[in-house]
Design an enzyme around this catalytic site. Structure first.
Site, PDB file in Angstrom:
ATOM      1  N   HIS A  44       2.113  31.107 -10.842  1.00 60.54           N
ATOM      2  CA  HIS A  44       2.441  30.512  -9.538  1.00 60.54           C
ATOM      3  C   HIS A  44       1.638  31.236  -8.460  1.00 60.54           C
ATOM      4  CE1 HIS A  44       6.399  28.605 -10.802  1.00 60.54           C
ATOM      5  NE2 HIS A  44       6.243  29.491 -11.776  1.00 60.54           N
ATOM      6  N   HIS A  73       1.690  29.648 -17.241  1.00 54.69           N
ATOM      7  CA  HIS A  73       1.218  29.276 -15.907  1.00 54.69           C
ATOM      8  C   HIS A  73       1.477  30.404 -14.931  1.00 54.69           C
ATOM      9  CE1 HIS A  73       5.399  27.960 -16.397  1.00 54.69           C
ATOM     10  NE2 HIS A  73       5.555  28.252 -15.110  1.00 54.69           N
TER      11      HIS A  73
END
Ligand code: 5GP
Length: 157
Positions: free
Chosen positions: A121, A119
């Protein structure tokens, strides 16, 4: 015969692939087994608010294909993920009235990774406003829902 260098690279790849846990929290979000404050979705990626935001609008962009982190993601999948990050970043910035965005991506426990599905941010930054700590406090869900709505509106404008 496979050259030694290639063979050890393949072994390393197999090791990191084997480490992917399909029951990690983001895999569960992808399967719809646990809720999230979704802001964007396409064939390659899902973006939703971090429940412990460092700032208003702190968003996580995750791949739909399983990968633990930078060490095992296919290069094409990484490119598709980053395209979504690039598309969303200015929209997030503007939706929450920020001045810039911080992009963070942690690889491995020692580097601060806590959820083992890759992922990125996107953390909106406002001039003179300090960021909260990484993975600090869970935010109020009513506030998160309001922020998500604001971002979705900006994206659909
Ligand atoms: P990492 O340290 O792995 O880069 O960051 C994982 C992030 O996921 C943290 O910022 C943390 O606040 C966030 N997070 C952890 N659990 C959940 C969850 O259940 N839902 C959402 N939306 N975010 C989560």
């Amino acid at each position: 015969m496979i050259p030694k260098k290639v063979s050890s690279a393949l072994q390393e790849t197999e090791r990191s692939m084997a480490a992917y846990d399909p029951d990690n929290i983001f895999a569960k979000i992808l399967r719809g087994e646990i809720p999230c404050h979704k802001i964007y979705e396409d064939d390659d990626a899902l973006a939703f608010l971090d429940i412990m935001p460092r700032s208003e609008g702190h968003t996580l962009v995750i791949t739909k294909s399983p990968a633990t982190n930078l060490f095992d993601i296919a290069a094409d999948d990484l490119c598709r993920l980053m395209k979504v990050v690039q598309k969303l970043a200015p929209e997030l910035r503007d939706a929450v009235g920020a001045d810039g965005v911080l992009i963070q991506q942690f690889n491995g426990e020692v580097a601060g990774q806590t959820v083992f599905h890759i992922h990125v941010h996107i953390v909106p930054i406002k001039e003179g406003v300090a960021l909260k700590p990484h993975a600090g406090q869970t935010a109020d869900h009513t506030a998160l829902a309001a922020t998500a709505e604001k971002i979705r509106k900006k994206l659909s404008a």
